[in-house]
Design an enzyme around this catalytic site. Structure first.
Site, PDB file in Angstrom:
ATOM      1  N   GLY A   1     -46.136  25.102-106.518  1.00  0.00           N
ATOM      2  CA  GLY A   1     -46.570  23.912-106.949  1.00  0.00           C
ATOM      3  C   GLY A   1     -47.758  24.104-107.662  1.00  0.00           C
ATOM      4  O   GLY A   1     -48.672  24.909-107.343  1.00  0.00           O
ATOM      5  N   SER A   2     -47.734  23.698-108.902  1.00  0.00           N
ATOM      6  CA  SER A   2     -49.207  23.698-109.656  1.00  0.00           C
ATOM      7  C   SER A   2     -49.803  22.510-110.200  1.00  0.00           C
ATOM      8  O   SER A   2     -50.311  22.568-111.357  1.00  0.00           O
ATOM      9  CB  SER A   2     -48.864  24.691-110.592  1.00  0.00           C
TER      10      SER A   2
ATOM     11  N   PHE B   1     -39.362  16.360-104.360  1.00  0.00           N
ATOM     12  CA  PHE B   1     -38.595  17.543-104.828  1.00  0.00           C
ATOM     13  C   PHE B   1     -38.377  18.766-104.025  1.00  0.00           C
ATOM     14  O   PHE B   1     -37.840  19.728-104.241  1.00  0.00           O
ATOM     15  CB  PHE B   1     -39.572  18.296-105.874  1.00  0.00           C
TER      16      PHE B   1
ATOM     17  N   ALA C   1     -58.860  16.527-104.472  1.00  0.00           N
ATOM     18  CA  ALA C   1     -58.521  17.803-105.123  1.00  0.00           C
ATOM     19  C   ALA C   1     -59.591  18.010-105.740  1.00  0.00           C
ATOM     20  O   ALA C   1     -60.370  19.415-105.999  1.00  0.00           O
ATOM     21  CB  ALA C   1     -57.332  17.829-105.932  1.00  0.00           C
TER      22      ALA C   1
ATOM     23  N   LYS D   1     -52.352   7.087 -92.285  1.00  0.00           N
ATOM     24  CA  LYS D   1     -53.533   6.773 -92.978  1.00  0.00           C
ATOM     25  C   LYS D   1     -53.373   5.990 -94.129  1.00  0.00           C
ATOM     26  O   LYS D   1     -54.228   5.017 -94.455  1.00  0.00           O
ATOM     27  CB  LYS D   1     -54.424   7.768 -92.915  1.00  0.00           C
TER      28      LYS D   1
ATOM     29  N   GLN E   1     -47.936   5.776-101.653  1.00  0.00           N
ATOM     30  CA  GLN E   1     -47.190   6.239-100.302  1.00  0.00           C
ATOM     31  C   GLN E   1     -47.386   5.262 -99.377  1.00  0.00           C
ATOM     32  O   GLN E   1     -46.426   5.242 -98.506  1.00  0.00           O
ATOM     33  CB  GLN E   1     -47.880   7.317 -99.951  1.00  0.00           C
TER      34      GLN E   1
END
Length: 423
Positions: free
Chosen positions: A17-18, A122, A178, A278, A373
């Site tokens: 993953g990137s 995925f 991130a 959460k 989500q």
């Protein structure tokens, strides 16, 4: 006698993953593999979904005299040339020992440690493509937050990956935005890894007889326990003794940085559940923020939400969940706080109330095709609880779903969660 810490082989790490978070974790890992040549191969493969990308003229990398700027290039070409993920993590310099690879099979073929960091939808397809390409004794860490919930069962993404590939997979989760981690702003995370018994380097005496005459070679064992304390259907292959032991200390060495502090635990279920539940609490917190009820109300929702997260874990993963994971770890209370202060679930729920529109409409206008989500997890968790007649034991999780469905009024939320003696 061999030198303490010396090993015949080294671990090789691949990031599957990137995206924004995947590239950030690749940066963290690559810094550590370079600093610990006694434990790791320096090179870190990063699998990249190939696409054609143009460097924006506003980028510091843009050069009108270079074909890398004037023509669209493969994303892997740009990453390997500029050492920057110009699309998903722009303006962050990456270590030169990261190698972007468009071939999934080639990137994973020699890895002893696989770090999974990609959208959960995925997972299945990519694991199918990886079969036959990975080492049988590879181990993994999933950075994919959440769990796979249906009315029938709950499965951790780490275990879904493990079942597909026939390997053991732990989890990483925490209060980790991130971009902040990539900018090396201080944060913490939790790595959950429960080393399978066959990876132990010390033989265990059998019951009865002398220890020397009755040693049990753990490397011959293929069974291990799953997150519910049951014997997993996956039969594992022990890692070769020539490799450094893949234990808590090695996991800490792989992920810990001066700006990214790591605590390693064995509670994979607790860490994974925290990352899923959460998001529901963040939606509820966003709702009360949209009503402008103030910080006291948001704190009350977070408190009740944390209690329900902990109770959910103990009820459905009683054999392995450690309640302290929810209240003491970055993956638990810290991630909850961050999500309920600034996360996308919180922000979209808040905007939906302020604008007087459905959260689905906000999702369409604000997230560029990405999905929340919190809303999907609320539906899945409610279905799971209702199938067991437990929905009334989790008033906040249930009420959040009912408000999303228009079956309950947001203004009634304080009364809906005022259920005494539930925890």
């Amino acid at each position: 006698m061999a030198t303490l810490g010396a090993h015949e082989q080294k671990h090789k790490v691949t990031i599957v993953g990137s995206g924004n978070w995947g590239t950030t974790i690749a940066k963290v890992v690559a810094e550590n593999t370079k600093e610990h040549p006694d434990l790791f191969e320096s090179e870190v493969q990063m699998w990249v979904y190939e696409e054609q990308v143009a460097i924006p003229e506003a980028s510091k990398l843009y050069d009108p005299s270079s074909k890398y700027s004037t023509e669209k290039q493969k994303l892997t070409t740009l990453i390997n040339h500029f050492h920057e993920n110009v699309k998903y993590l722009p303006n962050i310099a990456l270590p030169h020992n990261i190698v972007a690879n468009p071939s999934l099979q080639d990137s994973v073929k020699e890895a002893t440690i696989l770090v999974f960091n990609l959208p959960h939808q995925f997972i299945g397809g990519l694991c199918d493509q990886m079969k036959g390409s990975i080492l049988p004794y590879a181990r993994g860490v999933s950075c994919i937050k959440g769990v796979d919930v249906s009315s029938e069962d709950i499965n951790l993404y780490s275990e879904s990956i493990g079942k597909k590939l026939g390997i053991y997979v732990g989890a990483l989760s925490g209060a980790n935005i991130a971009n902040e981690v990539a900018l090396e702003k201080f944060s913490e995370t939790t790595v959950a890894y429960d080393p399978p018994p066959m990876d132990s380097r010390g033989p265990t005496p059998k019951e009865g007889g002398t220890p020397r005459a009755s040693e049990l070679d753990l490397t011959k064992i293929t069974e291990h326990k799953d997150s519910k304390g049951l014997t997993s259907k996956v039969r594992l292959t022990a890692q070769p003794p020539e490799l450094p032991p893949l234990d808590h200390q090695l996991m800490h060495t792989l992920f810990h940085r001066p700006y990214f502090h790591v605590h390693v635990v064995s509670d994979v279920a607790g860490v994974s559940l925290s990352g899923a539940l959460k998001n529901i609490v963040a939606v509820a917190t966003g709702f009360v923020a949209g009503l402008d009820w103030g910080d006291n109300a948001k704190a009350a929702i977070m408190r009740v939400g944390l209690l329900e997260m902990r109770k959910f874990g103990k009820m459905f993963f009683e054999n392995t969940v450690r309640t302290a994971t929810f209240t003491e770890e970055s993956a638990g209370v810290a991630d909850l706080i961050t999500s309920c202060m600034s996360g996308r679930n919180y922000r979209c729920a808040k905007m939906s109330v302020e604008r007087g529109v459905s959260i689905a409409e906000v999702e369409k206008s604000e997230l560029n095709g990405q999905m929340l989500q919190g809303t999907s997890t609320a539906k899945e968790v409610y279905g799971f609880l209702k199938a067991r007649g437990k929905e009334n034991e989790f008033p906040l999780l249930t009420s959040t779903y009912r408000i999303l469905q228009g079956e309950a009024k947001l203004e009634d939320l304080p009364d809906l969660i005022a259920k005494p003696n539930l925890f």
